[in-house]
Design a protein around this motif. Structure first.
Motif, mmCIF file in Angstrom:
data_model
loop_
_atom_site.group_PDB
_atom_site.id
_atom_site.type_symbol
_atom_site.label_atom_id
_atom_site.label_comp_id
_atom_site.label_asym_id
_atom_site.label_seq_id
_atom_site.Cartn_x
_atom_site.Cartn_y
_atom_site.Cartn_z
ATOM 1 N N ALA A 145 0.831 -1.202 0.000
ATOM 2 C CA ALA A 145 0.000 0.000 0.000
ATOM 3 C C ALA A 145 0.867 1.255 0.000
ATOM 4 O O ALA A 145 0.598 2.213 -0.750
ATOM 5 C CB ALA A 145 -0.932 0.006 1.204
ATOM 6 N N PHE A 146 1.898 1.254 0.818
ATOM 7 C CA PHE A 146 2.764 2.431 0.902
ATOM 8 C C PHE A 146 3.581 2.601 -0.367
ATOM 9 O O PHE A 146 3.787 3.734 -0.828
ATOM 10 C CB PHE A 146 3.649 2.353 2.153
ATOM 11 C CG PHE A 146 2.872 2.572 3.416
ATOM 12 C CD1 PHE A 146 2.646 3.854 3.888
ATOM 13 C CD2 PHE A 146 2.352 1.505 4.119
ATOM 14 C CE1 PHE A 146 1.914 4.066 5.048
ATOM 15 C CE2 PHE A 146 1.618 1.704 5.273
ATOM 16 C CZ PHE A 146 1.393 2.991 5.746
ATOM 17 N N SER B 167 2.618 1.684 -3.349
ATOM 18 C CA SER B 167 1.656 2.200 -4.337
ATOM 19 C C SER B 167 1.405 3.681 -4.121
ATOM 20 O O SER B 167 1.315 4.449 -5.077
ATOM 21 C CB SER B 167 0.337 1.430 -4.256
ATOM 22 O OG SER B 167 0.506 0.107 -4.667
ATOM 23 N N ALA B 168 1.269 4.079 -2.861
ATOM 24 C CA ALA B 168 0.997 5.482 -2.552
ATOM 25 C C ALA B 168 2.118 6.401 -3.025
ATOM 26 O O ALA B 168 1.861 7.552 -3.395
ATOM 27 C CB ALA B 168 0.764 5.653 -1.054
ATOM 28 N N ARG C 121 1.338 7.674 -6.301
ATOM 29 C CA ARG C 121 0.012 8.287 -6.435
ATOM 30 C C ARG C 121 0.006 9.614 -5.675
ATOM 31 O O ARG C 121 0.938 10.396 -5.814
ATOM 32 C CB ARG C 121 -1.044 7.306 -5.935
ATOM 33 C CG ARG C 121 -1.046 5.979 -6.763
ATOM 34 C CD ARG C 121 -1.971 4.957 -6.167
ATOM 35 N NE ARG C 121 -3.297 5.479 -5.977
ATOM 36 C CZ ARG C 121 -4.282 5.448 -6.884
ATOM 37 N NH1 ARG C 121 -4.062 4.895 -8.055
ATOM 38 N NH2 ARG C 121 -5.465 5.954 -6.624
ATOM 39 N N ARG C 122 -0.991 9.830 -4.833
ATOM 40 C CA ARG C 122 -1.105 11.088 -4.080
ATOM 41 C C ARG C 122 -0.472 11.013 -2.690
ATOM 42 O O ARG C 122 -0.639 11.901 -1.880
ATOM 43 C CB ARG C 122 -2.580 11.485 -3.962
ATOM 44 C CG ARG C 122 -3.185 11.840 -5.306
ATOM 45 C CD ARG C 122 -4.623 12.349 -5.261
ATOM 46 N NE ARG C 122 -5.286 12.305 -4.005
ATOM 47 C CZ ARG C 122 -6.467 11.715 -3.775
ATOM 48 N NH1 ARG C 122 -7.086 11.087 -4.747
ATOM 49 N NH2 ARG C 122 -7.024 11.745 -2.589
ATOM 50 N N ARG C 123 0.217 9.913 -2.416
ATOM 51 C CA ARG C 123 0.983 9.739 -1.164
ATOM 52 C C ARG C 123 0.108 9.766 0.086
ATOM 53 O O ARG C 123 0.448 10.389 1.082
ATOM 54 C CB ARG C 123 2.111 10.762 -1.073
ATOM 55 C CG ARG C 123 3.121 10.596 -2.196
ATOM 56 C CD ARG C 123 4.231 11.605 -2.138
ATOM 57 N NE ARG C 123 5.166 11.369 -3.220
ATOM 58 C CZ ARG C 123 6.331 10.758 -3.087
ATOM 59 N NH1 ARG C 123 6.724 10.342 -1.929
ATOM 60 N NH2 ARG C 123 7.111 10.576 -4.138
ATOM 61 N N LYS C 124 -0.992 9.032 0.017
ATOM 62 C CA LYS C 124 -1.892 8.967 1.180
ATOM 63 C C LYS C 124 -2.431 7.543 1.304
ATOM 64 O O LYS C 124 -2.960 6.982 0.348
ATOM 65 C CB LYS C 124 -3.047 9.953 1.014
ATOM 66 C CG LYS C 124 -4.010 9.947 2.177
ATOM 67 C CD LYS C 124 -5.116 10.966 1.978
ATOM 68 C CE LYS C 124 -6.085 10.904 3.142
ATOM 69 N NZ LYS C 124 -7.221 11.808 2.945
ATOM 70 N N VAL C 125 -2.309 6.979 2.488
ATOM 71 C CA VAL C 125 -2.855 5.650 2.780
ATOM 72 C C VAL C 125 -3.894 5.794 3.882
ATOM 73 O O VAL C 125 -3.625 6.401 4.924
ATOM 74 C CB VAL C 125 -1.757 4.660 3.233
ATOM 75 C CG1 VAL C 125 -2.360 3.355 3.733
ATOM 76 C CG2 VAL C 125 -0.776 4.388 2.090
ATOM 77 N N VAL D 84 4.658 9.488 3.046
ATOM 78 C CA VAL D 84 3.290 9.045 2.819
ATOM 79 C C VAL D 84 2.469 9.355 4.068
ATOM 80 O O VAL D 84 2.831 8.968 5.175
ATOM 81 C CB VAL D 84 3.227 7.526 2.504
ATOM 82 C CG1 VAL D 84 1.780 7.057 2.367
ATOM 83 C CG2 VAL D 84 4.015 7.211 1.242
ATOM 84 N N ASP E 172 -6.974 7.805 -1.462
ATOM 85 C CA ASP E 172 -5.960 7.521 -2.472
ATOM 86 C C ASP E 172 -5.744 6.012 -2.482
ATOM 87 O O ASP E 172 -6.195 5.315 -3.369
ATOM 88 C CB ASP E 172 -4.673 8.280 -2.162
ATOM 89 C CG ASP E 172 -3.598 8.079 -3.220
ATOM 90 O OD1 ASP E 172 -3.931 7.760 -4.369
ATOM 91 O OD2 ASP E 172 -2.418 8.225 -2.892
ATOM 92 N N VAL E 173 -5.085 5.491 -1.455
ATOM 93 C CA VAL E 173 -4.896 4.051 -1.301
ATOM 94 C C VAL E 173 -5.599 3.628 -0.023
ATOM 95 O O VAL E 173 -5.360 4.198 1.042
ATOM 96 C CB VAL E 173 -3.386 3.685 -1.212
ATOM 97 C CG1 VAL E 173 -3.212 2.204 -0.920
ATOM 98 C CG2 VAL E 173 -2.673 4.066 -2.500
#
Length: 181
Positions: A2-3, A5-6, A9-13, A42, A64-65
């Motif tokens: 998950a991290f 992937s973040a 992306r928008r850097r939020k889990v 993140v 985001d994630v």
């Protein structure tokens, strides 16, 4: 995963659990926070599953994630289908450290097999995710995502999305997307 992937992306889990009721969710949170310490870039927030379900409906773009276990993930993914209009719109990825699995969220739908009424978009988007995550072919993945967006914007719909209006077959939708790529 998950991290990782973040980071792309928008850097939020958002970690979803039920730590106010389930003891296993307390362990879940501690583990997630331990992993999060290795990803200072993140943002991590925790959300109880009942609130996450409500927030998905009220403000889905805040996510985001989403990181959660299988049970809550299954529930939330089905709810997400309502936002997209159909399970036939949702790709799915089970990402591992060595092997990744990509499939439509709705499964195989054997009750409609061979009838030409299945929505192929989730399968096509799952192939795009495979190109993006497994093969790092970002350009090819974006081509697929863009083609799907253009075909949907053109008004073409399979039966699950047509709301009783005209619809196209599985193969016609697939052909339209392939041509748009």
């Amino acid at each position: 995963m998950a991290f990782e992937s973040a980071l792309n992306r928008r850097r939020k889990v958002t970690s979803v659990d039920k730590a106010n009721v389930l003891h296993t969710s307390i362990l879940w949170r501690k583990t997630v926070e331990k992993v999060a310490a290795d990803y200072p870039d993140v943002e991590l927030n925790h959300m109880y599953v009942d609130n996450a379900a409500m927030q998905l409906i009220l403000n889905p773009s805040q996510f985001d994630v989403i990181l959660t276990g299988n049970l809550f993930g299954d529930i939330l993914s089905d709810e997400s289908a309502a936002l997209a209009g159909s399970l036939g719109m949702l790709p799915s990825a089970s990402l591992g450290s060595e092997i990744n699995l990509f499939e439509p969220s709705g499964g195989s739908a054997p009750d409609i097999a061979g009838k030409g009424i299945a929505n192929p978009i989730a399968q096509i988007l799952s192939a795009g995710m495979m190109l993006e995550y497994s093969f790092k072919e970002i350009g090819a993945a974006k081509d697929i995502y863009g083609a799907v967006e253009r075909v949907i914007a053109s008004g073409l719909r399979t039966a699950d999305l047509s709301a009783g209006n005209s619809s196209v077959s599985t193969s016609a939708m697939g052909d339209a997307i392939a041509e748009a790529v």
